[in-house]
Scaffold this motif. Structure first.
Motif, PDB file in Angstrom:
ATOM      1  N   LEU A  27       0.788  -1.170   0.064  1.00 37.27           N
ATOM      2  CA  LEU A  27       0.118  -0.323  -0.149  1.00 37.27           C
ATOM      3  C   LEU A  27       0.879   1.284  -0.153  1.00 37.27           C
ATOM      4  O   LEU A  27       1.998   1.396   0.685  1.00 37.27           O
ATOM      5  CB  LEU A  27      -0.904  -0.116   1.265  1.00 37.27           C
ATOM      6  N   SER A  28       0.349   2.363  -0.732  1.00 30.94           N
ATOM      7  CA  SER A  28       1.089   3.536  -0.700  1.00 30.94           C
ATOM      8  C   SER A  28       0.131   4.505  -0.835  1.00 30.94           C
ATOM      9  O   SER A  28      -1.065   4.300  -0.907  1.00 30.94           O
ATOM     10  CB  SER A  28       2.141   3.631  -1.954  1.00 30.94           C
ATOM     11  N   SER A  29       0.535   5.788  -0.460  1.00 31.87           N
ATOM     12  CA  SER A  29      -0.482   6.986  -0.496  1.00 31.87           C
ATOM     13  C   SER A  29      -0.157   8.272  -0.911  1.00 31.87           C
ATOM     14  O   SER A  29       0.873   8.615  -0.849  1.00 31.87           O
ATOM     15  CB  SER A  29      -1.204   7.054   0.948  1.00 31.87           C
ATOM     16  N   LYS A  30      -1.025   8.838  -1.783  1.00 31.53           N
ATOM     17  CA  LYS A  30      -0.681  10.331  -2.069  1.00 31.53           C
ATOM     18  C   LYS A  30      -1.887  11.341  -1.527  1.00 31.53           C
ATOM     19  O   LYS A  30      -2.967  10.734  -1.735  1.00 31.53           O
ATOM     20  CB  LYS A  30      -0.161  10.473  -3.369  1.00 31.53           C
ATOM     21  N   GLY A  31      -1.467  12.247  -1.434  1.00 33.27           N
ATOM     22  CA  GLY A  31      -2.761  13.545  -1.286  1.00 33.27           C
ATOM     23  C   GLY A  31      -2.333  14.563  -2.137  1.00 33.27           C
ATOM     24  O   GLY A  31      -1.422  15.132  -2.507  1.00 33.27           O
ATOM     25  N   PHE A  32      -3.408  15.175  -2.979  1.00 30.07           N
ATOM     26  CA  PHE A  32      -3.493  16.112  -4.074  1.00 30.07           C
ATOM     27  C   PHE A  32      -4.239  17.162  -3.715  1.00 30.07           C
ATOM     28  O   PHE A  32      -4.188  18.329  -4.197  1.00 30.07           O
ATOM     29  CB  PHE A  32      -3.835  15.594  -5.283  1.00 30.07           C
ATOM     30  N   GLY A  33      -4.768  17.613  -2.206  1.00 30.64           N
ATOM     31  CA  GLY A  33      -5.698  18.603  -2.007  1.00 30.64           C
ATOM     32  C   GLY A  33      -6.703  18.691  -2.983  1.00 30.64           C
ATOM     33  O   GLY A  33      -7.261  17.862  -3.614  1.00 30.64           O
ATOM     34  N   ALA A  34      -6.696  20.054  -3.468  1.00 29.43           N
ATOM     35  CA  ALA A  34      -7.698  20.373  -4.379  1.00 29.43           C
ATOM     36  C   ALA A  34      -7.345  20.654  -5.774  1.00 29.43           C
ATOM     37  O   ALA A  34      -7.746  21.374  -6.540  1.00 29.43           O
ATOM     38  CB  ALA A  34      -8.429  21.959  -4.130  1.00 29.43           C
ATOM     39  N   THR A  35      -6.014  19.895  -6.017  1.00 30.82           N
ATOM     40  CA  THR A  35      -5.662  20.316  -7.374  1.00 30.82           C
ATOM     41  C   THR A  35      -5.940  19.490  -8.586  1.00 30.82           C
ATOM     42  O   THR A  35      -5.508  19.769  -9.658  1.00 30.82           O
ATOM     43  CB  THR A  35      -3.820  20.078  -7.159  1.00 30.82           C
TER      44      THR A  35
END
Length: 276
Positions: free
Chosen positions: A243-251
């Motif tokens: 498992l891996s994760s990324k956050g992009f906010g509102a982009t």
């Protein structure tokens, strides 16, 4: 060509003892397709059955920009007591096509008494090559049951068996928080079970927000929400190395943020299948 299938009431019953398939709406032609406001009031194999029949309320195999929304799929019943079949039951099956949106559907009352070892029931199943950039959000999925005691009871709210990105808004968090709400568990528990059955599948969890608030805060929130999903899956026995994760906010909005519905679509979690 664009096609619209809407406002139909569908009820199907068969007494066949060795059925192969039953599909309420089967889409195999070039799209896009808009399948909206249909009611599937009953789809039943009533006898003692054998074999491996496939039963789908809606099956979509091709097209780009398909919309499957505001349908009611209920009362799918497969096999009487004593059936030895291994049916696959899908409320909605997306087995081909690109950018299919499955949203605001009510899928419930999917059941079987068949005792086959590979029996599976899926509220929504995304499967097959080419099924990329799909969205599954704001659906009600519940009451998926098997009364047989000898099968594997592979019951999943949302099942993803293809590489590519699938979006779901059926993972809920407390407001301005990365804390998962209780109702998120039906999706994440079924997904954890699916990952256990497919040990070669690796997943990237991607978090997205709407544009309300500061960009920096939204980025942190999206990262925290993606990590919260990973933490939950790990708590259910999934190896963190998968498992891996990324956050992009509102982009990376999928639509404009100028309406509440648009903001709701942009507040989403994407499950990116890296390998299978």
């Amino acid at each position: 060509a664009s096609r619209s299938i809407s406002n139909n009431i569908i009820s199907l019953t068969s007494s066949s003892t060795s059925p192969t398939s039953m599909i309420g709406i089967n889409v195999g032609a070039t799209g896009p397709h808009n399948i909206v406001n249909n009611t599937f009031s009953a789809m039943n194999f009533t006898g003692v059955i054998t074999g491996a029949p496939v039963i789908s309320g809606i099956a979509c195999a091709t097209g780009t920009g398909n919309n499957i929304n505001n349908n009611v799929i209920t009362n799918i019943s497969v096999g009487a007591a004593g059936s030895t079949a291994s049916p696959v039951i899908d409320g909605v099956l997306v087995s081909g096509g690109v950018t299919t949106n499955v949203f605001k559907n009510k899928i419930y009352g999917l059941t079987t008494q068949a005792s086959g070892a590979t029996t599976t029931i899926n509220g929504v199943r995304i499967s097959g090559g080419g099924t990329t950039a799909n969205s599954v959000y704001n659906n009600y999925i519940g009451d998926l049951t098997s009364s047989a005691s000898t099968n594997s009871d592979g019951i999943r709210g949302i099942s993803i068996t293809s590489t590519g990105t699938t979006t779901t808004n059926n993972i809920y968090y407390n407001t301005n928080s990365a804390d998962l709400k209780l109702e998120s568990r039906i999706v994440l528990e079924s997904f954890a079970n699916y990952l256990k059955e497919n040990p070669d599948m690796n997943i990237e969890i991607q978090g997205h927000t709407d544009n309300v608030g500061k960009d920096a805060d939204n980025l942190v929130l999206s990262q925290g929400r993606a990590k919260a999903v990973i933490n939950y899956l790990v708590s259910k026995g999934i190896d963190a190395k998968r498992l891996s994760s990324k956050g992009f906010g509102a982009t990376k909005p999928v639509t404009k943020n100028d309406t509440e519905e648009g903001k709701a679509q942009n507040r989403r979690t994407e499950l990116n299948v890296l390998s299978n």
